[in-house]
Design an enzyme around this catalytic site. Structure first.
Site, PDB file in Angstrom:
ATOM      1  N   VAL A 294       0.612  -1.378  -0.045  1.00 20.06           N
ATOM      2  CA  VAL A 294       0.047   0.065   0.051  1.00 20.06           C
ATOM      3  C   VAL A 294       0.603   1.428  -0.556  1.00 20.06           C
ATOM      4  CG1 VAL A 294      -2.172   0.943   1.626  1.00 20.06           C
ATOM      5  CG2 VAL A 294      -1.345  -1.398   1.273  1.00 20.06           C
ATOM      6  N   PRO A 295       0.453   1.934  -1.081  1.00 20.80           N
ATOM      7  CA  PRO A 295       1.787   3.161  -1.001  1.00 20.80           C
ATOM      8  C   PRO A 295       2.189   4.208   0.113  1.00 20.80           C
ATOM      9  CG  PRO A 295       0.381   2.886  -3.359  1.00 20.80           C
ATOM     10  CD  PRO A 295      -0.130   2.281  -2.086  1.00 20.80           C
ATOM     11  N   ASP A 296       0.466   4.028   1.051  1.00 21.87           N
ATOM     12  CA  ASP A 296       0.225   5.066   1.870  1.00 21.87           C
ATOM     13  C   ASP A 296      -0.133   4.607   2.984  1.00 21.87           C
ATOM     14  OD1 ASP A 296      -0.258   8.375   2.029  1.00 21.87           O
ATOM     15  OD2 ASP A 296       0.336   7.130   4.090  1.00 21.87           O
TER      16      ASP A 296
ATOM     17  N   SER B  39      10.630   3.600   5.890  1.00 21.52           N
ATOM     18  CA  SER B  39      11.683   3.458   7.146  1.00 21.52           C
ATOM     19  C   SER B  39      10.018   3.741   8.229  1.00 21.52           C
ATOM     20  CB  SER B  39      12.035   4.892   7.251  1.00 21.52           C
ATOM     21  OG  SER B  39      12.669   4.989   5.453  1.00 21.52           O
ATOM     22  N   LEU B  40       9.017   2.776   7.875  1.00 21.12           N
ATOM     23  CA  LEU B  40       7.567   2.851   8.925  1.00 21.12           C
ATOM     24  C   LEU B  40       7.704   1.427   9.128  1.00 21.12           C
ATOM     25  CD1 LEU B  40       5.225   4.841   7.517  1.00 21.12           C
ATOM     26  CD2 LEU B  40       6.831   5.274   9.303  1.00 21.12           C
TER      27      LEU B  40
ATOM     28  N   CYS C 280       5.412  -6.375   1.424  1.00 22.55           N
ATOM     29  CA  CYS C 280       6.245  -5.199   2.077  1.00 22.55           C
ATOM     30  C   CYS C 280       4.582  -4.437   3.369  1.00 22.55           C
ATOM     31  CB  CYS C 280       6.811  -4.086   1.770  1.00 22.55           C
ATOM     32  SG  CYS C 280       7.061  -2.935   2.125  1.00 22.55           S
TER      33      CYS C 280
ATOM     34  N   GLU D 238      10.509  -9.384  -3.585  1.00 24.30           N
ATOM     35  CA  GLU D 238      10.921  -9.590  -4.869  1.00 24.30           C
ATOM     36  C   GLU D 238      11.255  -8.512  -5.758  1.00 24.30           C
ATOM     37  OE1 GLU D 238       8.249  -7.706  -3.315  1.00 24.30           O
ATOM     38  OE2 GLU D 238       8.783  -5.973  -4.695  1.00 24.30           O
TER      39      GLU D 238
ATOM     40  N   HIS E  66      10.949  -6.206   0.360  1.00 20.95           N
ATOM     41  CA  HIS E  66      10.986  -6.894  -0.856  1.00 20.95           C
ATOM     42  C   HIS E  66      11.131  -8.086  -1.201  1.00 20.95           C
ATOM     43  CE1 HIS E  66       9.073  -3.155  -2.604  1.00 20.95           C
ATOM     44  NE2 HIS E  66      10.162  -1.963  -1.378  1.00 20.95           N
TER      45      HIS E  66
END
Length: 768
Positions: free
Chosen positions: A76-78, A153-154, A103, A201, A199
């Site tokens: 999820v990008p955010d 970085s979360l 991720c 992948e 990741h």
């Protein structure tokens, strides 16, 4: 421009897996993330049938109706709660049996069960970090400290970890951080739900495909159900592998092999938790060079006194035969095998069904320590983990057994690679054409064909003959199991089989050497010492007697270099004696019958005697020391050009390895360490401090022989010309184990050496 050091783990030249039954309907939810199709690629390469839906193109009801085998939700990008709501909803409703994310799904799992995701205090986006994990779930079979690529970085916070979740993976935090580790993976304790914060992948993540493969094998909604289904699937796969033309019908009962395999996996997993037995402990020991010296397994197989090589085996029981012999002493049995001509010795280390242990392997290695041309040691075990290979190497194994039937090709290749990296060429076991193709493709140098069906234990010794045409000429083919007599071996010799493994039949043989000779088309005789003529050592020699002793036929001339004794010689006299001994020729030169054969193993003490009896035109000079410093001993050996050093005090046995010439060590028959192999060339049994003339009881000497049937000695017990023959005759059946006789006061008159007595003693001893 300097060459790049970037390690690319991407499948640029992929070997796609066949369709995977457990992943026939994988649904991948695309959260408009750029890495979605990279994840798709890895899933497809691992045999999954994957359908991709954008998160706004399918409703929850539609998703439920499709009944996915697995659900994968992309990054999820955010990570704000409102942005991951679509990812959380399928998880909460438990649609998928094994949800997994590449991720950010770790973040989603934290949010879903009430945890908090926050900044880690370090910039990690796109960086690689060494991953520590628990070896379970998606991390099964993945090495520790594997490099993985971070997404951002979360990460989930330790203090808010939901009770229903457990941490499955971490990376080190910054040195100045309040926490020591950053959470990189979580797992639901009951349901088959896993998440990672990196990741798999990525081209910089190692073993990403293995993680995907582990995920695609998962079945069922709970971990308990998943374990049951996986065991059934594994048992079915093993059963199917035995049939080359048809699938074996699936049954609910597990095979014997599967039971053993499951038991060993659980036992090894527990063992790896024990301090001092952890993988990191074994690696530290190996890095500290604590693994014993090893030999080349294929080359040892080629060095056989027979038409093919004998592979012996030490086991107390087996699943097919039950208890064979619980009283078997592994190290004693190993010495018998070695001296009978076995090239490798297979040691069963499985405790439950074969009644062995890793300690058997370690003891066997110690028992053949110092043997000239010793056999190679094979750790025979159900190997499925790199840990077992390193454990075997540290215990003294020269090779390990890997069974193709039990292992997926990638794991097999990894195990072969690790075995090679620690200097061990493995024995690769196969049973059918498909398995043989795999072994040949992976470049195995030694392939063993198991003639025993590991499911029903039926034996077909023709299995080896049917597969031999598939084996490259340079590869050694071994026939394993079911071999009981010469007729079983004749066809193997004709077809060019390189070795045969004989287990129960050899252990039960009443006359091992005769059995082996008949089985393998001998003849072969164990190397034995000649009883006709012991070597003679004249001790306490002074200048005037040295030449006379050599000319009389003495083999060893001893000079006392310990201070304060009545026979101690000065430095000047010692140099004079050394010069005389090195220049004086012996009257008769005979080649030792104990010289080692390059194709057979000999006991360390047989080899030690051969070093003292090798063809040489002169006597050997022996320097006798008592409780002096090692530095002094080494200095005198160099200055006087000593051929042999004799330690006649309380010197540590280990000194023998630090002295550059053969060492004789004096013992009282009650002392410990007389038969310790790999150190003193021969033990010298004496009643006192040497030269006292004190009688040594023959019963004490016989007792020492009884304790160790391989021990050979130098006898020094108040011998003189008139009693040397009767004394040796009094040892009865142990006479052959006296390789040398040592005399000092017995050739003296009034405290001075008598040349006539020296000549008489040598003549009497050599007349035996």
């Amino acid at each position: 421009m300097p060459s790049s050091t970037l390690i690319d783990h991407s499948p640029r030249n992929p070997n796609p897996s066949p369709p995977r039954i457990t992943a026939s309907n994988v649904i991948l939810i695309d959260n408009y993330d750029s890495f979605t199709w990279n994840v798709y690629q890895y899933l497809v390469f691992e045999g999954a049938f994957v359908t991709v839906y954008r998160n706004d193109e399918i409703t929850l009801d539609e998703l439920i109706a499709k009944k996915p085998t697995q659900l994968v939700i992309s990054q999820v990008p955010d990570t704000r709660k409102e942005d991951v709501a679509l990812a959380i909803e399928p998880l909460r409703t438990s649609v998928a049996k094994s949800p997994f994310s590449a991720c950010a799904w770790e973040s989603c799992i934290f949010y879903s069960y009430g945890g908090t995701v926050d900044v880690t205090g370090q910039i990690l986006h796109g960086k690689t970090c060494p991953l520590k994990h628990d070896g379970k779930g998606v991390f099964a079979g993945v090495p520790q400290d594997v490099p993985v690529t971070r997404y951002h970085s979360l990460a989930g916070t330790h203090g808010t970890l939901p009770d229903c979740l457990e941490i499955s993976a971490t990376i080190p935090a910054n040195a100045d951080a309040e926490i020591k580790e950053v959470i990189m993976g979580v797992r639901h304790k009951e349901y088959v739900i896993e998440g990672v914060q990196f990741h798999p992948e990525s081209i910089l993540t190692e073993h990403g495909r293995l993680m995907m493969r582990n995920f695609l094998k998962m079945q069922g909604g709970t971990w308990a159900e998943n374990e049951r289904l996986q065991k059934e699937a594994h048992a079915q796969a093993i059963g199917a592998a035995f049939s080359e033309s048809a699938m074996v019908q699936r049954t609910d009962s597990r095979t014997h092999l599967q039971k053993i395999y499951d038991h060993r996996r659980a036992a090894v997993a527990e063992q790896k938790k024990i301090p001092s037995n952890r993988p990191v402990d074994l690696q530290a020991a190996y890095d500290s060079n604590l693994a014993p010296p090893q030999i080349n397994f294929p080359e040892r197989l080629r060095q056989s006194p027979f038409k093919l090589s004998l592979m012996s085996e030490i086991k107390r029981a087996s699943p097919s035969k039950g208890i064979i012999s619980l009283s078997t002493c592994a190290p004693a049995q190993a010495r018998l095998y070695a001296k009978a001509g076995a090239r490798p010795i297979s040691v069963l280390t499985e405790p439950e069904w074969f009644k062995g242990s890793i300690e058997d392997l370690r003891a066997v290695r110690q028992s053949i320590e110092g043997m000239a041309n010793r056999p190679a040691l094979l750790r025979k075990e159900f190997i499925f983990d790199e840990y077992q290979i390193l454990e075997g190497r540290l215990a003294g194994a020269d090779t390990v057994l890997v069974i193709v039937k039990m292992l997926e090709t990638e794991l097999l290749e990894r195990l072969l690679g690790l075995s090679d990296s620690v200097g061990m060429e493995p024995l690769v076991e196969v049973q059918n054409t498909d398995e043989m193709k795999i072994a040949v493709k992976l470049g195995a140098q030694v392939i063993g064909v198991n003639n025993r069906n590991l499911v029903n234990f039926e034996v077909d010794i023709g299995t080896t003959n049917r597969l031999i045409q598939m084996v490259p000429k340079e590869t050694i083919l071994c026939a394993l199991s079911g071999i009981a007599g010469p007729k079983d071996v004749e066809a193997y010799i004709k077809d060019g089989v390189g070795a045969v493994l004989v287990g129960e039949a050899l252990m039960r043989a009443s006359d091992m050497s005769q059995f082996i000779s008949e089985l393998l088309g001998g003849p072969y005789k164990e190397v034995r010492a000649s009883s006709s003529s012991p070597i003679v050592k004249i001790s306490g020699t002074r200048s005037e007697a040295a030449v006379a002793a050599v000319e009389a036929g003495a083999d060893l001339i001893g000079i006392i270099l310990a201070p304060g004794l009545k026979r101690t010689v000065t430095a000047e006299t010692a140099l004079s004696i050394s010069e005389a001994v090195h220049k004086t020729k012996k009257p008769n030169v005979s080649k030792s019958g104990l010289l080692a054969d390059s194709k057979t193993a000999s006991d360390f003490f047989d080899h030690g005697a051969s070093r003292l009896l090798e063809t040489i035109s002169r006597a050997l000079l022996v320097g006798v020391f008592r409780n002096q410093s090692l530095e002094y001993v080494l200095e005198q050996q160099r200055l006087l050009n000593l051929d042999v050093v004799q330690l006649h005090g309380q010197e540590p046995i280990e000194w023998a390895k630090l002295v550059p010439v053969p060492v004789l060590k004096a013992f009282n028959p009650q002392d410990h360490g007389i038969g310790t192999r790999g150190y003193h060339a021969l033990p010298l049994l004496d009643a006192g401090s040497g030269g006292s003339g004190k009688q040594l009881g023959l019963s004490d000497v016989k007792a020492a022989f009884t304790k160790d049937d391989g021990i050979k000695i130098i006898l020094g017990r108040g011998l003189e010309p008139d009693n040397v023959q009767t004394t040796l005759a009094g040892l009865d059946e142990y006479r052959d184990r006296v390789y040398a006789v040592d005399v000092s006061s017995g050739v003296e008159e009034d405290g001075q050496q008598s040349l006539d007595k020296i000549r008489s003693f040598v003549k009497a001893a050599k007349s035996l």
